[in-house]
Design an enzyme around this catalytic site. Structure first.
Site, mmCIF file in Angstrom:
data_model
loop_
_atom_site.group_PDB
_atom_site.id
_atom_site.type_symbol
_atom_site.label_atom_id
_atom_site.label_comp_id
_atom_site.label_asym_id
_atom_site.label_seq_id
_atom_site.Cartn_x
_atom_site.Cartn_y
_atom_site.Cartn_z
ATOM 1 N N ASP A 24 0.818 -1.204 0.000
ATOM 2 C CA ASP A 24 0.000 0.000 0.000
ATOM 3 C C ASP A 24 0.859 1.265 0.000
ATOM 4 O O ASP A 24 0.465 2.282 -0.574
ATOM 5 C CB ASP A 24 -0.944 -0.008 1.210
ATOM 6 C CG ASP A 24 -2.158 -0.898 0.977
ATOM 7 O OD1 ASP A 24 -2.626 -0.953 -0.169
ATOM 8 O OD2 ASP A 24 -2.626 -1.540 1.929
ATOM 9 N N GLU A 54 -5.172 4.175 -0.358
ATOM 10 C CA GLU A 54 -3.968 3.387 -0.080
ATOM 11 C C GLU A 54 -3.204 3.964 1.112
ATOM 12 O O GLU A 54 -2.659 3.220 1.940
ATOM 13 C CB GLU A 54 -3.047 3.340 -1.305
ATOM 14 C CG GLU A 54 -3.661 2.766 -2.573
ATOM 15 C CD GLU A 54 -3.934 1.272 -2.526
ATOM 16 O OE1 GLU A 54 -3.885 0.680 -1.444
ATOM 17 O OE2 GLU A 54 -4.203 0.690 -3.591
ATOM 18 N N HIS A 57 -4.909 2.863 4.158
ATOM 19 C CA HIS A 57 -4.592 1.463 4.451
ATOM 20 C C HIS A 57 -3.259 1.345 5.178
ATOM 21 O O HIS A 57 -3.145 0.612 6.173
ATOM 22 C CB HIS A 57 -4.545 0.638 3.167
ATOM 23 C CG HIS A 57 -5.830 0.609 2.417
ATOM 24 N ND1 HIS A 57 -5.947 0.128 1.125
ATOM 25 C CD2 HIS A 57 -7.084 1.002 2.782
ATOM 26 C CE1 HIS A 57 -7.202 0.236 0.734
ATOM 27 N NE2 HIS A 57 -7.905 0.758 1.712
ATOM 28 N N TYR A 61 -2.639 -0.225 8.953
ATOM 29 C CA TYR A 61 -1.679 -1.250 9.373
ATOM 30 C C TYR A 61 -0.814 -0.726 10.521
ATOM 31 O O TYR A 61 -0.515 -1.455 11.477
ATOM 32 C CB TYR A 61 -0.795 -1.669 8.195
ATOM 33 C CG TYR A 61 -1.532 -2.339 7.065
ATOM 34 C CD1 TYR A 61 -2.448 -3.366 7.306
ATOM 35 C CD2 TYR A 61 -1.321 -1.958 5.747
ATOM 36 C CE1 TYR A 61 -3.124 -3.985 6.262
ATOM 37 C CE2 TYR A 61 -1.995 -2.572 4.695
ATOM 38 C CZ TYR A 61 -2.894 -3.574 4.953
ATOM 39 O OH TYR A 61 -3.562 -4.183 3.921
ATOM 40 N N GLU A 121 -3.331 -5.833 -6.906
ATOM 41 C CA GLU A 121 -4.668 -5.693 -6.330
ATOM 42 C C GLU A 121 -5.467 -6.994 -6.384
ATOM 43 O O GLU A 121 -6.331 -7.223 -5.544
ATOM 44 C CB GLU A 121 -5.445 -4.596 -7.072
ATOM 45 C CG GLU A 121 -4.786 -3.224 -7.093
ATOM 46 C CD GLU A 121 -4.824 -2.518 -5.754
ATOM 47 O OE1 GLU A 121 -5.401 -3.081 -4.805
ATOM 48 O OE2 GLU A 121 -4.268 -1.414 -5.649
ATOM 49 N N GLU A 155 -9.825 -2.648 -1.908
ATOM 50 C CA GLU A 155 -8.965 -3.281 -2.912
ATOM 51 C C GLU A 155 -9.791 -3.884 -4.042
ATOM 52 O O GLU A 155 -9.348 -3.929 -5.192
ATOM 53 C CB GLU A 155 -8.082 -4.368 -2.270
ATOM 54 C CG GLU A 155 -7.193 -3.905 -1.122
ATOM 55 C CD GLU A 155 -6.214 -2.807 -1.501
ATOM 56 O OE1 GLU A 155 -6.189 -2.389 -2.687
ATOM 57 O OE2 GLU A 155 -5.470 -2.352 -0.632
ATOM 58 N N HIS A 158 -10.355 -1.179 -6.484
ATOM 59 C CA HIS A 158 -9.120 -0.884 -7.217
ATOM 60 C C HIS A 158 -8.878 -1.928 -8.300
ATOM 61 O O HIS A 158 -8.443 -1.608 -9.411
ATOM 62 C CB HIS A 158 -7.921 -0.852 -6.262
ATOM 63 C CG HIS A 158 -8.093 0.090 -5.116
ATOM 64 N ND1 HIS A 158 -7.290 0.045 -3.985
ATOM 65 C CD2 HIS A 158 -8.974 1.107 -4.907
ATOM 66 C CE1 HIS A 158 -7.666 0.994 -3.141
ATOM 67 N NE2 HIS A 158 -8.687 1.639 -3.680
#
Length: 281
Positions: A24, A54, A57, A61, A121, A155, A158
């Site tokens: 990402d 992204e 994302h 994390y 993706e 995702e 995407h």
């Protein structure tokens, strides 16, 4: 729960989260470079939204790691590729496609980057996601699983965007899809599948309850055939036309909007605006 994971689960958790964070992060940095080739405003808008998602994302994390471990452990996991040669090799495959395009942004390298994005993706995330969903069905790490579900939904959009980009380009520029080049793109897809299978066997293996190498291999080959079909290419593997019976439970997790809950206990699972709110704008 993170402290209660067994040694194999914890090792897989660290490796996979490190890899997903890298994917990402590289998307956030490189998607704007693709927009120099895109003339349709609505597609550029979609790519801008994807870049924004992204970065969210990557932040998600990091939030997971901030929640479950110390700053020192967080840093070690984020930069695990420095000590893990297999992880470094995985990172380099996609990174090299972007670097080639930056050094020489011709149309063929642009196509290679589109295919690389499609691989990223549509294939690279999925064995990792299945690992987290397997934890969820074993009653472990529910917070992380929910974060992954939100990310998985993005995702998917995407993936559809890049599939449409490639297929529309096929109509406009037949010279970029002559049989020789189509075979090249197909081989790129197959390389992505083989790498993902090898990564799944390395990071998950046969030591985690509910998953094994055969399940991972069958699932990724199925996805590879599905992605090839999405671009009008020949299947990568004979058979593997349906999702393996042993992995059908993944679909239940990967569709967060399909979860049925009690109305008064339900949490928001979509970005859509409430129909109660009305305005005159």
């Amino acid at each position: 729960d993170y402290r209660k994971l067994d040694q194999n689960e914890k090792k897989a958790f660290d490796r996979i989260l490190s890899f997903l964070t890298y994917l990402d992060s590289i998307q956030t940095a490189n998607l704007p470079n693709l927009q120099t080739y895109i003339t349709a405003n609505e597609i550029n808008l979609c790519l801008s939204i994807q870049t924004y998602q992204e970065s969210i994302h990557s932040q998600s994390y990091s939030y997971i790691l901030d929640t479950i471990c110390s700053p020192e452990e967080r840093t070690r996991i984020l930069y695990l590729w420095k000590e893990d040669e297999h992880l470094l090799k995985r990172n380099e495959f996609i990174g090299d496609q972007y670097n080639e395009f930056l050094e020489n942004d011709d149309e063929f390298r642009f196509m290679k980057v589109l295919i690389a994005n499609y691989i990223l993706e549509g294939i690279y995330f999925y064995s990792g996601f299945s690992f987290f969903y397997n934890l969820g069905r074993n009653g472990k790490m529910p917070g992380t699983v929910q974060e992954i579900r939100y990310i998985n939904r993005d995702e998917n959009t995407h993936l559809w965007l890049f599939r449409s980009l490639i297929n529309d380009l096929k109509k406009e520029r037949e010279d970029l899809f002559v049989p020789e080049l189509q075979n090249y793109y197909r081989e790129m897809l197959k390389e992505g599948v083989e790498q993902e299978i090898a990564w799944g066997k390395y990071s998950i293996g046969n030591s985690i309850a509910g998953l094994n190498e055969k399940m991972i291999e069958d699932y990724i080959k199925y996805l590879g055939n599905l992605r090839a079909k999405g671009l009008g290419l020949e299947p990568l593997y004979e058979g593997y036309k349906e999702i393996p019976e042993s992995m059908k439970w993944v679909d239940e997790y990967s569709d967060p909007n399909g979860v049925k809950t009690d109305f008064f206990e339900a949490k928001v699972t979509a970005y859509s605006k409430s129909s109660i709110i009305e305005d005159d704008l």
